[in-house]
Design an enzyme around this catalytic site. Sequence first.
Site, mmCIF file in Angstrom:
data_model
loop_
_atom_site.group_PDB
_atom_site.id
_atom_site.type_symbol
_atom_site.label_atom_id
_atom_site.label_comp_id
_atom_site.label_asym_id
_atom_site.label_seq_id
_atom_site.Cartn_x
_atom_site.Cartn_y
_atom_site.Cartn_z
ATOM 1 N N GLY A 198 9.574 -75.003 4.632
ATOM 2 C CA GLY A 198 9.683 -76.341 4.078
ATOM 3 C C GLY A 198 8.499 -76.681 3.200
ATOM 4 N N GLY A 242 4.172 -83.087 0.893
ATOM 5 C CA GLY A 242 3.036 -83.491 0.068
ATOM 6 C C GLY A 242 1.736 -82.846 0.491
ATOM 7 N N GLY A 270 1.487 -79.472 1.375
ATOM 8 C CA GLY A 270 1.555 -78.031 1.287
ATOM 9 C C GLY A 270 2.887 -77.447 1.701
ATOM 10 N N ILE A 271 2.969 -76.123 1.596
ATOM 11 C CA ILE A 271 4.177 -75.369 1.920
ATOM 12 C C ILE A 271 3.986 -74.700 3.278
ATOM 13 C CG2 ILE A 271 5.733 -73.538 1.154
ATOM 14 C CD1 ILE A 271 4.658 -73.958 -1.673
ATOM 15 N N ASP A 283 0.655 -90.042 12.107
ATOM 16 C CA ASP A 283 1.817 -89.742 11.251
ATOM 17 C C ASP A 283 2.927 -89.118 12.088
ATOM 18 O OD1 ASP A 283 3.280 -89.599 8.868
ATOM 19 O OD2 ASP A 283 2.551 -87.582 8.412
#
Length: 712
Positions: free
Chosen positions: A415, A418, A420-421, A536
């Site tokens: 996935g 915002g 990183g991958i 978060d």
Amino acid sequence: MLPFFALFFFLLCCNSLAPVVYSLNAEGSVLLTLKQTLTDPQGSMSNWNSFDENPCSWNGITCKDQTVVSISIPKRKLYGSLPSSLGSLSQLRHINFRNNKLFGNLPPRLFQAQGLQSMVLYGNSLSGSVPTEIQNLRYLQALDLSQNFFNGSLPAGIVQCKRLKTLILSQNNFTGPLPDGFGTGLSSLERLDLSYNHFNGSIPSDLGNLSSLQGTVDLSNNYFSGSIPASLGNLPEKVYIDLTYNNLNGPIPQNGALMNRGPTAFIGNPGLCGPPLKNSCASDTSSANSPSSFPFIPDNYSPQGTGNGSMGSEKNKGLSKGAVVGIVVGDIIGICLLGLLFSFCYSRVCGFNQDLDENDVSKGKKGRKECFCFRKDDSEVLSDNNVEQYDLVPLDSHVNFDLDELLKASAFVLGKSGIGIMYKVVLEDGLALAVRRLGEGGSQRFKEFQTEVEAIGKLRHPNIATLRAYYWSVDEKLLIYDYVPNGSLATAIHGKAGLDTFVPLSWSYRLKIMKGTAKGLLYLHEFSPKKYVHGDLKPSNILLGQNMEPHISDFGVGRLANIAGGSPTLQSNRVAAEKLQGRQKSLSNEVTSNVLGNGYMAPEAMKVVKPSQKWDVYSYGVILLEIITGRSSIVLVGNSEMDLVQWIQLCIEEKKPLLEVLDPYLGEDADREEEIIGVLKIAMACVHSSPEKRPTMRHVLDALDKLTISSD
């Protein structure tokens, strides 16, 4: 004669065609006694019958080499008592009858199965005392008798179970003091819960020897008396010691694991005093005169000068005025000399290197002397901007791969976000890892990054995703985690676009995920070194393990991304939330997908910059609502949008029936209505608009534990 031979031939043929009839072995006969003793309303033992050769294919039975080693029939409403004949199963290793309706005593003969390693009987109605024969179970590792009606004192022989790792006796009627040698004999204990009993006497001082303990040591809601042994401070610092609601008294020791604990660990003991409680100890003088408060004093010391010392009583009353003046003057002269020494070093030695001309520098020449007075270590002289880290940095001793292996491995994109991958990386030996790439370039504050990532790497909890290693360079920053195989909670609830197959979560699994997530948050809030805030939390970063156990991920990643040059996650969430708020007021007809993941932020997050633990509680409450309803955090109502909390409040005001609110996939679990409503009440308390009125995660977990069926 012909009819006779015909009949004989017919009987011979029938006999040759008849199947071979086997007789059930002795272990099967013992288990049939269990079946006959219990009422089985759900038919969990329906395939237990005497026509089999052995019981190894029966429901709930596990065999090794055709011998019974495990009986596991949990949560099947079994009603009755346990027969003593089970003790004759000589190779029996595991017994699990949790959450049934068993009653009666534990038969002493049950403990003849001396190879038992685990006995899990919690959530029944068993009573009586624990037989003294428990001392025969030298291989016992887990004993869970919680939520029953056991009484009497704990048998002294339990300390002979030296391999015991888990001892959970909560919510019974046990009485008496803990056995002598409890802490010394059970030195392998990792989990201890004695809460909600009638244990009394003093807390054994040798409990401090239990160096393998983890999580919470729960002695709460008993009748323990006397002072708190200072030796409890020897327990691992991450262990939370719950001593609430006992009869303890005296000052709270301030050492080791007992330090920096909030008052919630000690409330309900009116006799306790000193920090962190507000009530100070009655007499500072009396506490100061306790033997443990005094430093060591030599035998020949006499405070009045009447002992063996050479000084008289008058001289020992205090320093003369002249002596005090002399000391002050001496200190001033010493400070001046240190200043002169520093100036000399800097001008004569350190300053020497500044006389090099540009040609010398360009040729690589150095001064003939070094600043040796106050010079820093070479590693400290380098600025953060010059630091390069070209190797993988392991964060625990279990990392047995290096950077080359990681770079050569197969990688699949899991996935993008915002920050990183995320990749799934499979090493040559088959080990699967999750690797987050934070991106290239950006601010090069290596030392700050190193401090943050190593603090995160120290967090160890079954419900927190484990950070194993990291890599830092100017062009690349990588975070390496354990791979968690079953995707995220968001996918488990809502499915994934493009996937035809979708297996909805049962209520039992949902309850398990709720409790595990609560445990992970409680660890971050109360037991982690800095009492962290996640900030978060949402279903997409709650990952599900092999047995659907939750692992909270992405903790601290936003902060690391900011240091490494990424965009602030919190700020972007706040901007998205502001957009959402404006859109709700305007009742826009459009549905914008980029705000759908931001319905988890607490209302005060719009105004307050610094996150608080009550933010996490609010986010957790929204997640509970999402698990119950199967809806996303943003709900489309007609042509307008509202967040899930508002939608639930609207449903409550309109008195809609539960089935209209419930996830349709939970229709088969309608008989769990009492639990579902209980969770709904917990969720609504978590999403209260006032942060002060939201519960702590400890209270949330306690409330979930009181629900009748555990998901563990």
